[in-house]
Design an enzyme around this catalytic site. Sequence first.
Site, PDB file in Angstrom:
ATOM      1  N   THR A   1       0.841  -1.208   0.000  1.00  0.00           N
ATOM      2  CA  THR A   1       0.000   0.000   0.000  1.00  0.00           C
ATOM      3  C   THR A   1       0.875   1.257   0.000  1.00  0.00           C
ATOM      4  O   THR A   1       0.371   2.372   0.053  1.00  0.00           O
ATOM      5  CB  THR A   1      -0.903   0.054   1.246  1.00  0.00           C
ATOM      6  OG1 THR A   1      -0.055   0.104   2.416  1.00  0.00           O
ATOM      7  CG2 THR A   1      -1.817  -1.145   1.353  1.00  0.00           C
TER       8      THR A   1
ATOM      9  N   ASN B   1       2.550   2.615   8.716  1.00  0.00           N
ATOM     10  CA  ASN B   1       1.880   3.883   8.422  1.00  0.00           C
ATOM     11  C   ASN B   1       1.178   3.745   7.086  1.00  0.00           C
ATOM     12  O   ASN B   1       1.784   3.910   6.022  1.00  0.00           O
ATOM     13  CB  ASN B   1       2.894   5.026   8.375  1.00  0.00           C
ATOM     14  CG  ASN B   1       3.499   5.293   9.736  1.00  0.00           C
ATOM     15  OD1 ASN B   1       2.850   5.865  10.609  1.00  0.00           O
ATOM     16  ND2 ASN B   1       4.731   4.844   9.933  1.00  0.00           N
ATOM     17  N   GLU B   2      -0.103   3.419   7.153  1.00  0.00           N
ATOM     18  CA  GLU B   2      -0.877   3.223   5.929  1.00  0.00           C
ATOM     19  C   GLU B   2      -1.149   4.583   5.266  1.00  0.00           C
ATOM     20  O   GLU B   2      -1.025   5.630   5.927  1.00  0.00           O
ATOM     21  CB  GLU B   2      -2.206   2.530   6.269  1.00  0.00           C
ATOM     22  CG  GLU B   2      -2.041   1.159   6.916  1.00  0.00           C
ATOM     23  CD  GLU B   2      -1.562   0.073   5.948  1.00  0.00           C
ATOM     24  OE1 GLU B   2      -1.042   0.397   4.858  1.00  0.00           O
ATOM     25  OE2 GLU B   2      -1.688  -1.116   6.297  1.00  0.00           O
ATOM     26  N   PRO B   3      -1.503   4.565   3.967  1.00  0.00           N
ATOM     27  CA  PRO B   3      -1.828   5.821   3.293  1.00  0.00           C
ATOM     28  C   PRO B   3      -2.828   6.618   4.131  1.00  0.00           C
ATOM     29  O   PRO B   3      -3.772   6.048   4.682  1.00  0.00           O
ATOM     30  CB  PRO B   3      -2.470   5.359   1.985  1.00  0.00           C
ATOM     31  CG  PRO B   3      -1.859   4.023   1.736  1.00  0.00           C
ATOM     32  CD  PRO B   3      -1.621   3.410   3.082  1.00  0.00           C
TER      33      PRO B   3
ATOM     34  N   THR C   1      -2.874  -4.872   3.328  1.00  0.00           N
ATOM     35  CA  THR C   1      -1.730  -5.251   4.176  1.00  0.00           C
ATOM     36  C   THR C   1      -2.034  -6.554   4.905  1.00  0.00           C
ATOM     37  O   THR C   1      -1.176  -7.434   5.007  1.00  0.00           O
ATOM     38  CB  THR C   1      -1.470  -4.116   5.202  1.00  0.00           C
ATOM     39  OG1 THR C   1      -1.198  -2.918   4.470  1.00  0.00           O
ATOM     40  CG2 THR C   1      -0.303  -4.440   6.108  1.00  0.00           C
TER      41      THR C   1
END
Length: 235
Positions: free
Chosen positions: A144, A150-152, A169
Amino acid sequence: TKLPTLMFRTPAEADRHVALVVESLIRENNSAGVPTVLGLPTGSTPIGVYRELIRLHKEEDLDFSQVITFNLDEYFPMQPDSIHSYNRWMRANFFDHVNIPEENIHIPRGDIPVEEIDAFCEEYERQIEKAGGIQLQLLGIGRTGHIAFNEPGSSRNSLTRGVTLDPQTRRDAASSFFGAENVPHHAVTMGVGTILSARKIILMALGEHKASIVRKAVEGEVTEEVTASFLQKHP
Ligand code: GLP
Protein backbone atom coordinates in the site's frame (compact mmCIF):
# COMPACT_ATOMS: atom_id res chain seq x y z
CA THR A 1 13.73 17.40 -4.59
CA LYS A 2 15.20 14.39 -6.35
CA LEU A 3 15.94 11.42 -4.16
CA PRO A 4 19.32 9.72 -4.41
CA THR A 5 18.32 6.33 -5.84
CA LEU A 6 20.72 3.44 -6.21
CA MET A 7 19.93 0.43 -8.37
CA PHE A 8 21.63 -2.94 -8.05
CA ARG A 9 21.63 -5.96 -10.31
CA THR A 10 21.10 -8.50 -7.55
CA PRO A 11 19.62 -8.44 -4.02
CA ALA A 12 23.02 -9.58 -2.67
CA GLU A 13 24.66 -6.42 -4.04
CA ALA A 14 22.00 -4.21 -2.44
CA ASP A 15 22.37 -6.10 0.86
CA ARG A 16 26.14 -5.66 0.86
CA HIS A 17 25.85 -1.96 0.07
CA VAL A 18 23.39 -1.31 2.91
CA ALA A 19 25.32 -3.51 5.36
CA LEU A 20 28.46 -1.54 4.51
CA VAL A 21 26.72 1.74 5.38
CA VAL A 22 25.64 0.26 8.74
CA GLU A 23 29.08 -1.23 9.35
CA SER A 24 30.88 2.06 8.62
CA LEU A 25 28.61 3.96 10.99
CA ILE A 26 29.10 1.43 13.80
CA ARG A 27 32.90 1.27 13.38
CA GLU A 28 33.16 5.07 13.25
CA ASN A 29 31.02 5.48 16.38
CA ASN A 30 32.84 2.67 18.20
CA SER A 31 36.20 4.39 17.54
CA ALA A 32 34.78 7.68 18.80
CA GLY A 33 33.35 5.88 21.86
CA VAL A 34 29.78 6.90 21.09
CA PRO A 35 26.71 4.68 20.67
CA THR A 36 25.11 3.89 17.30
CA VAL A 37 21.33 4.28 17.23
CA LEU A 38 19.63 2.23 14.53
CA GLY A 39 15.99 2.04 13.46
CA LEU A 40 15.21 -1.47 12.22
CA PRO A 41 12.56 -3.07 9.99
CA THR A 42 11.21 -6.60 9.67
CA GLY A 43 9.98 -8.33 6.51
CA SER A 44 11.63 -10.26 3.71
CA THR A 45 13.46 -7.16 2.40
CA PRO A 46 16.03 -6.59 5.18
CA ILE A 47 16.87 -10.25 5.76
CA GLY A 48 19.99 -10.21 3.54
CA VAL A 49 21.30 -7.10 5.32
CA TYR A 50 20.86 -8.80 8.69
CA ARG A 51 22.68 -11.91 7.38
CA GLU A 52 25.57 -9.79 6.15
CA LEU A 53 25.77 -7.90 9.46
CA ILE A 54 25.82 -11.22 11.35
CA ARG A 55 28.65 -12.38 9.08
CA LEU A 56 30.57 -9.16 9.74
CA HIS A 57 30.11 -9.71 13.47
CA LYS A 58 31.25 -13.34 13.38
CA GLU A 59 34.02 -13.09 10.79
CA GLU A 60 35.18 -9.50 10.86
CA ASP A 61 34.78 -8.55 14.53
CA LEU A 62 32.05 -5.97 14.00
CA ASP A 63 31.19 -5.07 17.60
CA PHE A 64 27.53 -4.30 18.35
CA SER A 65 28.02 -3.73 22.09
CA GLN A 66 27.43 0.03 21.72
CA VAL A 67 24.48 -0.32 19.37
CA ILE A 68 20.99 0.78 20.45
CA THR A 69 18.05 -0.35 18.32
CA PHE A 70 14.45 0.74 17.85
CA ASN A 71 12.18 -1.49 15.83
CA LEU A 72 9.55 0.05 13.62
CA ASP A 73 6.46 -1.86 14.53
CA GLU A 74 4.60 -4.85 15.98
CA TYR A 75 1.18 -6.34 15.43
CA PHE A 76 -1.47 -5.74 18.09
CA PRO A 77 -2.44 -7.80 19.93
CA MET A 78 0.64 -10.01 19.77
CA GLN A 79 2.62 -11.98 22.33
CA PRO A 80 6.38 -11.45 21.90
CA ASP A 81 7.06 -15.20 21.75
CA SER A 82 4.36 -15.89 19.14
CA ILE A 83 5.67 -17.27 15.84
CA HIS A 84 3.92 -14.32 14.19
CA SER A 85 5.52 -11.61 16.29
CA TYR A 86 8.10 -9.19 14.93
CA ASN A 87 9.82 -9.44 18.31
CA ARG A 88 10.49 -13.15 17.83
CA TRP A 89 11.38 -12.59 14.18
CA MET A 90 14.02 -9.99 15.08
CA ARG A 91 15.58 -12.28 17.66
CA ALA A 92 15.68 -15.28 15.33
CA ASN A 93 16.99 -13.32 12.34
CA PHE A 94 19.33 -10.84 13.99
CA PHE A 95 19.51 -10.15 17.72
CA ASP A 96 20.32 -13.75 18.75
CA HIS A 97 23.41 -13.67 16.51
CA VAL A 98 25.09 -10.37 17.40
CA ASN A 99 26.18 -8.79 20.68
CA ILE A 100 23.63 -6.01 21.16
CA PRO A 101 22.96 -5.76 24.92
CA GLU A 102 19.36 -6.79 25.70
CA GLU A 103 18.68 -3.45 27.43
CA ASN A 104 19.59 -1.62 24.19
CA ILE A 105 16.89 -3.42 22.16
CA HIS A 106 13.53 -1.64 21.84
CA ILE A 107 10.55 -3.18 20.06
CA PRO A 108 6.97 -1.87 20.17
CA ARG A 109 4.86 -4.08 22.42
CA GLY A 110 1.80 -5.92 21.22
CA ASP A 111 1.12 -7.59 24.57
CA ILE A 112 -0.08 -4.64 26.64
CA PRO A 113 -3.70 -3.74 27.48
CA VAL A 114 -5.22 -1.53 24.79
CA GLU A 115 -5.66 1.36 27.24
CA GLU A 116 -1.90 1.42 27.83
CA ILE A 117 -0.94 1.85 24.17
CA ASP A 118 -0.86 5.66 24.20
CA ALA A 119 1.39 5.82 27.28
CA PHE A 120 3.64 3.11 25.83
CA CYS A 121 3.99 5.02 22.54
CA GLU A 122 4.83 8.30 24.32
CA GLU A 123 7.48 6.45 26.30
CA TYR A 124 8.87 4.91 23.07
CA GLU A 125 9.31 8.40 21.61
CA ARG A 126 11.01 9.53 24.84
CA GLN A 127 13.42 6.60 24.69
CA ILE A 128 14.39 7.46 21.10
CA GLU A 129 14.99 11.04 22.19
CA LYS A 130 16.98 9.93 25.24
CA ALA A 131 19.21 7.81 22.98
CA GLY A 132 19.97 10.97 20.99
CA GLY A 133 17.66 10.21 18.06
CA ILE A 134 17.93 7.57 15.35
CA GLN A 135 21.15 7.95 13.33
CA LEU A 136 20.28 5.47 10.59
CA GLN A 137 16.82 4.17 9.81
CA LEU A 138 16.42 1.14 7.55
CA LEU A 139 13.05 0.70 5.86
CA GLY A 140 11.15 -1.61 3.58
CA ILE A 141 7.97 -0.61 1.80
CA GLY A 142 4.61 -2.39 1.82
CA ARG A 143 2.26 -2.87 -1.09
CA THR A 144 0.00 0.00 0.00
CA GLY A 145 3.12 2.19 0.03
CA HIS A 146 3.32 1.97 3.80
CA ILE A 147 6.54 2.46 5.74
CA ALA A 148 6.45 0.58 9.05
CA PHE A 149 2.65 0.31 9.48
CA ASN A 150 1.88 3.88 8.42
CA GLU A 151 -0.88 3.22 5.93
CA PRO A 152 -1.83 5.82 3.29
CA GLY A 153 -3.46 8.76 5.05
CA SER A 154 -0.97 8.76 7.93
CA SER A 155 0.09 12.31 8.63
CA ARG A 156 3.63 13.47 7.95
CA ASN A 157 4.01 14.45 11.61
CA SER A 158 2.53 11.26 13.06
CA LEU A 159 4.40 9.72 15.97
CA THR A 160 4.49 6.22 17.47
CA ARG A 161 0.88 5.11 17.92
CA GLY A 162 -1.71 2.37 17.61
CA VAL A 163 -3.05 1.97 14.04
CA THR A 164 -5.57 -0.03 12.01
CA LEU A 165 -4.12 -2.09 9.18
CA ASP A 166 -5.26 -1.72 5.58
CA PRO A 167 -7.16 -4.79 4.25
CA GLN A 168 -4.47 -5.13 1.53
CA THR A 169 -1.73 -5.25 4.18
CA ARG A 170 -3.67 -7.93 6.06
CA ARG A 171 -4.12 -9.96 2.86
CA ASP A 172 -0.37 -9.68 2.16
CA ALA A 173 0.39 -11.07 5.61
CA ALA A 174 -2.16 -13.90 5.25
CA SER A 175 0.28 -16.61 4.18
CA SER A 176 2.51 -16.18 7.21
CA PHE A 177 -0.57 -16.23 9.48
CA PHE A 178 -2.12 -19.31 7.82
CA GLY A 179 -5.10 -17.24 6.59
CA ALA A 180 -6.15 -13.59 6.41
CA GLU A 181 -8.68 -14.14 9.20
CA ASN A 182 -5.78 -14.74 11.64
CA VAL A 183 -3.95 -11.49 10.83
CA PRO A 184 -4.47 -8.88 13.57
CA HIS A 185 -6.44 -5.79 12.58
CA HIS A 186 -4.16 -3.45 14.50
CA ALA A 187 -0.51 -2.65 15.11
CA VAL A 188 1.74 -0.34 17.11
CA THR A 189 4.04 1.58 14.79
CA MET A 190 6.57 4.37 14.74
CA GLY A 191 5.01 7.34 12.95
CA VAL A 192 6.04 9.00 9.69
CA GLY A 193 7.31 11.92 11.80
CA THR A 194 9.32 9.54 13.99
CA ILE A 195 10.91 7.98 10.90
CA LEU A 196 11.62 11.31 9.19
CA SER A 197 13.42 12.52 12.33
CA ALA A 198 16.17 9.97 11.66
CA ARG A 199 19.40 11.57 10.47
CA LYS A 200 19.67 9.18 7.53
CA ILE A 201 17.12 6.84 6.00
CA ILE A 202 17.66 3.96 3.60
CA LEU A 203 14.50 2.59 2.03
CA MET A 204 15.08 -0.76 0.35
CA ALA A 205 12.80 -2.29 -2.24
CA LEU A 206 13.66 -5.64 -3.79
CA GLY A 207 11.95 -7.20 -6.78
CA GLU A 208 9.83 -6.17 -9.70
CA HIS A 209 6.62 -6.15 -7.67
CA LYS A 210 7.98 -3.20 -5.66
CA ALA A 211 8.93 -1.09 -8.71
CA SER A 212 5.65 0.79 -9.19
CA ILE A 213 5.29 1.36 -5.44
CA VAL A 214 8.74 2.90 -5.18
CA ARG A 215 8.21 4.98 -8.32
CA LYS A 216 5.13 6.56 -6.76
CA ALA A 217 7.02 7.20 -3.52
CA VAL A 218 10.02 8.74 -5.28
CA GLU A 219 7.85 10.96 -7.48
CA GLY A 220 5.68 11.98 -4.54
CA GLU A 221 6.48 14.27 -1.71
CA VAL A 222 9.55 12.82 -0.07
CA THR A 223 12.56 14.14 1.78
CA GLU A 224 16.09 14.58 0.63
CA GLU A 225 17.54 12.29 3.27
CA VAL A 226 15.69 9.27 1.93
CA THR A 227 17.74 6.99 -0.27
CA ALA A 228 15.49 4.69 -2.23
CA SER A 229 17.41 1.59 -3.19
CA PHE A 230 15.27 0.15 -5.92
CA LEU A 231 16.24 -3.18 -7.34
CA GLN A 232 14.83 -4.85 -10.42
CA LYS A 233 14.94 -8.60 -10.42
CA HIS A 234 15.10 -8.68 -14.22
CA PRO A 235 16.94 -5.55 -15.32
C1 GLP B 1 5.21 -5.12 6.79
C2 GLP B 1 6.11 -4.30 7.70
C3 GLP B 1 6.88 -3.24 6.94
C4 GLP B 1 7.56 -3.88 5.73
C5 GLP B 1 6.50 -4.47 4.83
C6 GLP B 1 7.08 -5.09 3.56
O1 GLP B 1 4.05 -4.44 6.50
N1 GLP B 1 5.35 -3.69 8.75
O2 GLP B 1 7.82 -2.64 7.81
O3 GLP B 1 8.30 -2.90 5.05
O4 GLP B 1 5.83 -5.50 5.56
O5 GLP B 1 7.51 -6.39 3.78
P1 GLP B 1 8.48 -7.18 2.80
O6 GLP B 1 9.85 -6.65 3.06
O7 GLP B 1 8.35 -8.61 3.25
O8 GLP B 1 8.00 -6.94 1.44
